[in-house]
Design an enzyme around this catalytic site. Structure first.
Site, PDB file in Angstrom:
ATOM      1  N   GLU B 213      -0.107  -8.827  13.262  1.00 34.96           N
ATOM      2  CA  GLU B 213       0.665  -7.632  13.617  1.00 34.96           C
ATOM      3  C   GLU B 213      -0.135  -6.472  13.057  1.00 34.96           C
ATOM      4  O   GLU B 213      -0.354  -6.409  11.843  1.00 34.96           O
ATOM      5  CB  GLU B 213       2.067  -7.757  13.010  1.00 34.96           C
ATOM      6  CG  GLU B 213       3.034  -6.722  13.541  1.00 34.96           C
ATOM      7  CD  GLU B 213       3.206  -5.564  12.607  1.00 34.96           C
ATOM      8  OE1 GLU B 213       2.412  -4.608  12.721  1.00 34.96           O
ATOM      9  OE2 GLU B 213       4.124  -5.617  11.771  1.00 34.96           O
ATOM     10  N   CYS B 250       4.799   0.104   9.784  1.00 35.33           N
ATOM     11  CA  CYS B 250       4.082  -0.157  11.040  1.00 35.33           C
ATOM     12  C   CYS B 250       4.853   0.420  12.224  1.00 35.33           C
ATOM     13  O   CYS B 250       4.294   0.596  13.303  1.00 35.33           O
ATOM     14  CB  CYS B 250       3.815  -1.643  11.233  1.00 35.33           C
ATOM     15  SG  CYS B 250       5.143  -2.688  10.685  1.00 35.33           S
TER      16      CYS B 250
END
Lengths: 477, 477
Positions: B213, B250
């Protein structure tokens, strides 16, 4: 690919029932081709009429299976968590990746080619498909593509949800995998072919998933009690499996393991005698026959490998002869190329010194589509670690049966650890094959009116949904 | 890795309830660390006590969520097709891949590090885990690892189901990914870090899945009617989201799109004023601050980029100041580096000429974890193609909300098309994150006695199973 991309939004938004109608229309159009299609494919592939009739039934069956899946609807895995203290309303479902490129397989001119399992599962998922025809059966591929195009016209689905690329060049395949609009790739074929496509996909600025099913030696293990009780019958069943369809199945049993004893020597003898009675036969195309001849010769020439039986072959230029060979566990372990698939009607029986060596040999193999175990209950009670190892090596474990004959069913797993496939987490057969082409999308805090039908409060589709941790078919209240 | 491999069989065969006990014991051990752990992590990461308390609660919540999933049991997706005319008995369920290597994330020292989501989901799946501690919080990682080791001792699970590698070197990470026993990799961090690991995995003789990720700019789209009605409130909410946790999420909204008008100019002004009031603050570590400063400066220096507001910063060597900038759609489209993430409290507002240009800009972006849309119902009725495009670009679409704050729930999707992650088909958050570490195994024609519990005729586990196409909790008869 640009046309596929342009069709992608319309196709993803098509109602499931329309997609189902389309899948069924393709099946109907393929059936309407009648014996004409079979005749063309017989000429192109040397496969028998009976085999091709069966494969066509399987192909139309797959299309209708995905249609049923779409009509039932639960495959989208609708998951709903309603708003609570400190948590927004979250609703998730599977959605199509976008244009998928499918490479037809030479050994399944219908079931894993133009309208085969990869195409059918990707279309069902809502992905436009571009098929690269296999150069070994271009006419078959074109005729099936035209049947799909008729179904497109009849069902009024977007024109470019399916496109057919009829080009034998490797460069065309490479360009299709590298194209920016390509979102995923399906392939069935050789290790070298699959890995070439896989590596192109990794070289992209944006890597994409490649599901390549690349074959396997499909080890068959014959345990002592089963060997002692039913050795000859098992040998005959295995010989039939090795020679079925001139050995041109990805689940062909290319390696048989047993613990050396008089019973196993007799097993070797019976298998040899059985295959010696099978007439040499033409393979799918010249390249496959050439590769078979070379790999078979190389295996037979290896140190410690002995031929147990072989069909007479007067015409090695055009026919492949089934062959059974045997080798000791020691020689097998020290000869890496014997671990590789000899695609065709060939199987190598390994006479293992003991159970430990049999385990070592299974451990030394790469990932497999299948592992078959012939066993009596007492065998399984003794060889528990072998059973555990088989589960780590293969996608499907078969008890007292042969690996050929892949049933199309939800519970089928056709896949396995590398090098059997490039991703062991997916199957190429059955409704779950659709998962290769979809990804979850979550809608947070959405107005009911703008949610996809599957995620609205009212469960108008009547599908199974996971609502606040409970599976049910209720409305959200 | 050899120790992990040796633990793999025992761990995969552990009863689900034992695995659940273990997950809960880890949660308890972490809680027992009390404020001592928080103090260490505060010193290592500069994160606030409140933030770390919250993150620890999230971490123990995740562990207990996977324990609940194991106790409920249906996650194995047991699928059974009983023998019928021409079809053998087939039973399939999800099984662990084997040893998983997890790389701790710097920005989630608990929830995506040593005992974080990747570790918890892999352990729950039945995979031994080797964690490579993030070098930015080695003491935190070691303390949490010791808590896990105490849980191992208390629960009498195999000693090496969890191992901790405390080494700052890149080479160690590379060796872990390349090791033959490693079967999958989990990573949360930068694009360059994730792609390095991904490319090691592809270079192996047997490629393995890497779920990385790697962040995203998380576009926020403010549609005209919403802007006109609630522009200032949305600007304040977005400013709070950009500066939350010094922008080190994120899902931080790094790009905001609107159609140029007086209302959008006012939106720019308000966001600028808001962030100017946020005190400059230390980031997780020097490397992140340096990277933020460089990328922020580069963005601000780009042609046509103007600063809208910025927090005062007297100590640029140690503190990051939140910054809002704006640019025209034309200049954005012609400046590729503006499309890249500036990890930290920075956001760029793009003043688009019209809806078409806004669509072009969204189209020009790579894959995203999230896409947020601020809209009134009339906006959504008009901008349907934008909503469709958002679904193709991102894993999660948020209506009238900000992307920060990732709820841990089954319906959450934390993932998205490349470069947000290396595989858009999986989520890193919620129970479905376990699917990254499992693969289906099919048992054909098996004796009841040798089947895994979940696949036996009697449904002693009381789990949902797909039996001959029907979901139910029945026994097989």
């Amino acid at each position: 690919m640009r046309q596929a991309e342009q069709a992608a939004d319309a196709w993803r938004n098509t109602q499931p029932v329309q997609r189902a109608d389309f899948m069924e229309a393709i099946a109907t159009e393929i059936e309407a081709l009648g014996r004409d299609l079979i005749a063309v494919t017989m000429a192109e592939t040397h496969l028998s009429e009976a085999r091709l009739q069966g494969e066509r039934t399987r192909t139309t069956g797959q299309l209708r299976m995905y249609a049923s899946m779409l009509r039932e609807g639960s495959w989208v895995e609708a998951t709903i968590d309603t708003a609570q203290e400190g948590r927004p309303d979250l609703r998730k479902m599977l959605m199509p990746l976008g244009p998928v490129v499918v490479f037809g397989a030479s050994n399944f001119p219908y079931a894993y080619s133009t309208a085969g399992g990869d195409t059918a599962s990707a279309l069902a998922a809502g992905c436009p498909v571009v098929v690269k025809a296999h150069p070994a059966h271009p006419r078959t591929s074109r005729i099936v593509a035209e049947a799909i195009e008729r179904a497109i016209a009849k069902c009024q689905v977007p024109a470019h949800v399916f496109q057919h690329v009829d080009d034998a060049g490797y460069d065309t395949g490479k360009l299709l995998v590298l194209h920016p609009y390509t979102r995923a790739v399906g392939f069935t074929g050789s290790l070298s072919g699959g890995m070439a496509l896989y590596s192109y996909a990794q070289q992209r600025p944006d890597p994409i998933p490649v599901f390549a099913e690349m074959g396997s030696v499909n080890p068959v293990i014959v345990l002592p009690e089963a060997l002692s009780k039913h050795g000859e019958a098992i040998a005959r069943t295995c010989a039939a499996s090795v020679t079925l369809g001139v050995g041109q199945f990805c689940t062909n049993p290319g390696l048989i393991l047993g613990i050396d004893c008089a019973g196993l020597r007799r097993f070797v003898e019976v298998m040899g005698q059985e295959v010696a009675q099978v007439a040499a036969a033409p393979m799918l195309h010249d390249g496959i026959l050439r590769s078979y001849s070379e790999k078979r010769s190389r295996a037979l020439a290896a140190k410690g490998v002995f031929e147990a039986g072989s069909a007479p072959n007067e015409d090695t230029e055009h026919l492949a002869n089934a062959t059974i060979a045997w080798v000791s566990g020691e020689d097998f372990l020290r000869t890496p190329h014997l671990h590789e698939e000899v695609f065709g009607p060939f199987s190598l029986i390994v006479l293992c010194r003991d159970a430990t060596q049999m385990q070592d040999i299974l451990q030394s193999l790469g990932g497999q589509l299948t592992c078959s175990i012939w066993a009596e209950p007492t065998d399984l009670q003794i060889h528990t670690s072998l059973l555990a190892l088989a589960q780590r090596k293969a996608g499907r474990i078969i008890l007292n049966g042969v690996p050929t004959g892949v049933t199309v069913a939800a519970a089928m797993m056709h896949g396995g650890p590398f090098p059997a496939t490039t991703d062991s987490r997916f199957t190429a057969v059955g409704i779950h094959a659709v998962r290769r082409w979809v990804r979850p999308v979550c809608f947070q805090n959405f107005h009911e009116a703008f949610l996809p039908e599957a995620l609205k409060n009212r469960n108008t589709l009547g599908i199974w949904r996971l609502i606040n941790g409970q599976w049910n078919k209720e409305d959200v209240t």
